[in-house]
Design an enzyme around this catalytic site. Structure first.
Site: not given
Ligand SMILES: [Zn+2]
Length: 441
Positions: A206-208, A211
């Protein structure tokens, strides 16, 4: 009339001896006759792989083929499911595929079944000597694997009883990758033995997504998984609703622009959201050819079977490798019995409770019925049988199993097939083990 020379290549395999032939292979013309007249093979799936399989099997001399498929023909199938034409759109795949193969290969009989594999009973599947799978879902493979493995019976010495084995040849493709494998229940690993081989579906951290998106798919997944919930709370996403899909596409396109990523299209959005991997006709043809050849080998013994899993990768060049997977000796689906040790004092009632608590079984059972050597120990249904077998619940299992350990068959609504549980009693069946321990130190 047969085309001249149509069976010449098959005859090379069936009429000649060789160094690679299987056990007890006798080259003779009768082999081709029995392949054409007696043997019955079932093809599951009449899609990309299924069309290829039907054509390959018919041209390999198989004369009695059944095919089952629940789908109707869609216009998007026509680029690779070559038995179908524009005017066939909307008709059942199995029916049209059967007609086309019979038109093109004279003398072959193809019987179509339009429906779900779950709708057919055990007797349907027992008619076939070999089952070839051209499926695209793990669930369907698991289902048919459980059905076919539940036919399996074991001899007293623990070897599988030959007449109860129906071999399966399984093909699968995903884009430029594919596999072909031979499953001989009780002999080679079943589908369940190697379930861990199938990788989980691709997911992105999810961070990829939030962000540092780097690909069009990242942008689409961000909108699909995060932005939808934020901007349309309470509105559940439906991948088949064009308005929903258009919304995802528009937002993903904007997001991609922000991050200077090119390539977000409507069809890619559909592909990512629905997890569609493009089907490649050449991969289907290669995998199907391998499967048809394995089916021919099993049917005629003209060559030893592949041992037991062939993978194919066509992404960069052409690469294949065949490896031998191992059977899980305690497989819940195909093993002679999952070991289960209990105290010799327990009642049948207590035994059922232990089964339901055991981490191996608890997700798979709800109301198990138990039988031992074809004798019903306890049946949950119908009510007459339940009442008849109810008194057994208070009897010691040790007595019900004639003071010996052995295999109990467990049936449950939640199971597709049967579960074999190999019961041993503490302090009763381990004389051999005791001696080993005493001698070995
Ligand atoms: Zn297995």
């Amino acid at each position: 009339m047969d085309m001249q020379g149509r069976w010449e290549d098959i005859d090379h395999l069936l009429l000649r001896q060789g160094t690679l032939v299987g056990p007890e292979f006798e080259p003779c013309a009768e082999l081709r006759e029995s392949l054409h007249n007696d043997l019955r093979v079932l093809v599951i799936g009449a899609g990309g792989l299924g069309c290829e399989l039907l054509k390959d099997l018919a041209l390999s001399g198989f004369g009695n083929i059944d095919v089952i498929d629940m789908d109707t023909i869609d216009v998007s199938n026509l680029n690779r499911q070559f038995l179908f034409r524009m005017h066939d759109v909307g008709k059942p795949k199995a029916v049209v595929a059967a007609e086309k193969v019979m038109q093109r290969v004279k003398g072959v009989k193809v019987v179509p079944h339009y429906g779900r594999i779950e709708e057919k009973d055990d007797e349907f599947y027992r008619q076939f000597q070999i089952i070839a799978l051209g499926l695209d879902s793990l669930e369907a493979r698991s289902y048919i694997n459980s059905v076919v493995c539940s036919f399996l019976e074991y001899e007293a010495d623990g070897s599988p009883a030959l007449p109860t084995i129906i071999p399966m040849v399984d093909g699968g493709t995903e884009g430029f990758k594919g596999h072909a494998r031979v499953i001989i229940p009780g002999v080679t690993p079943c589908f369940y033995c190697t379930l861990g081989l199938f990788p989980p579906q691709v997911t992105y951290p999810l961070c990829t997504l939030a962000e540092t998106p780097r690909s069009p798919a990242h942008c689409i997944e961000y909108v699909h998984l995060i932005q939808w919930g934020q901007e349309r709370p309470g509105d559940s996403f439906d991948a088949d609703n064009p308005e929903h899909m258009k919304w995802i596409f528009d937002k993903a396109f904007k997001r991609a622009e922000q991050f200077k990523i090119a390539g977000v299209t409507y069809s890619l959005t559909q592909g990512v959201v629905k997890n569609i991997i493009p089907a490649i006709a050449s991969t289907n043809a290669i995998i199907s050819a391998a499967c048809a050849l394995e089916t021919l080998k099993i049917a005629t013994m003209c060559c030893r079977s592949m041992d037991n899993y062939m993978m194919y990768m066509g992404t960069q060049g052409v690469y294949t490798h065949t490896l031998s997977h191992e059977k899980d000796p305690n497989c819940l689906v195909c093993s002679p019995g999952v070991p289960f040790e209990v105290d010799s004092s327990i009642s049948l009632q207590k035994f059922i409770e232990l089964l339901l608590e055991d981490p191996q079984f608890k997700d798979k059972l709800s109301k198990p019925s138990i039988s031992y050597q074809k004798r019903n120990l306890y049946m949950q249904a119908p009510p007459v049988l339940e009442e008849m077998t109810r008194p057994h619940l208070n009897s010691p299992l040790f007595e019900l199993m004639e003071k010996a350990g052995g295999t109990l068959n467990v049936n449950d609504k939640k199971l597709t097939g049967i579960l074999r549980v190999n019961v041993s009693f503490r302090g009763h069946n381990d004389t051999v083990m005791d001696m080993d321990t005493a001698g070995g130190g």
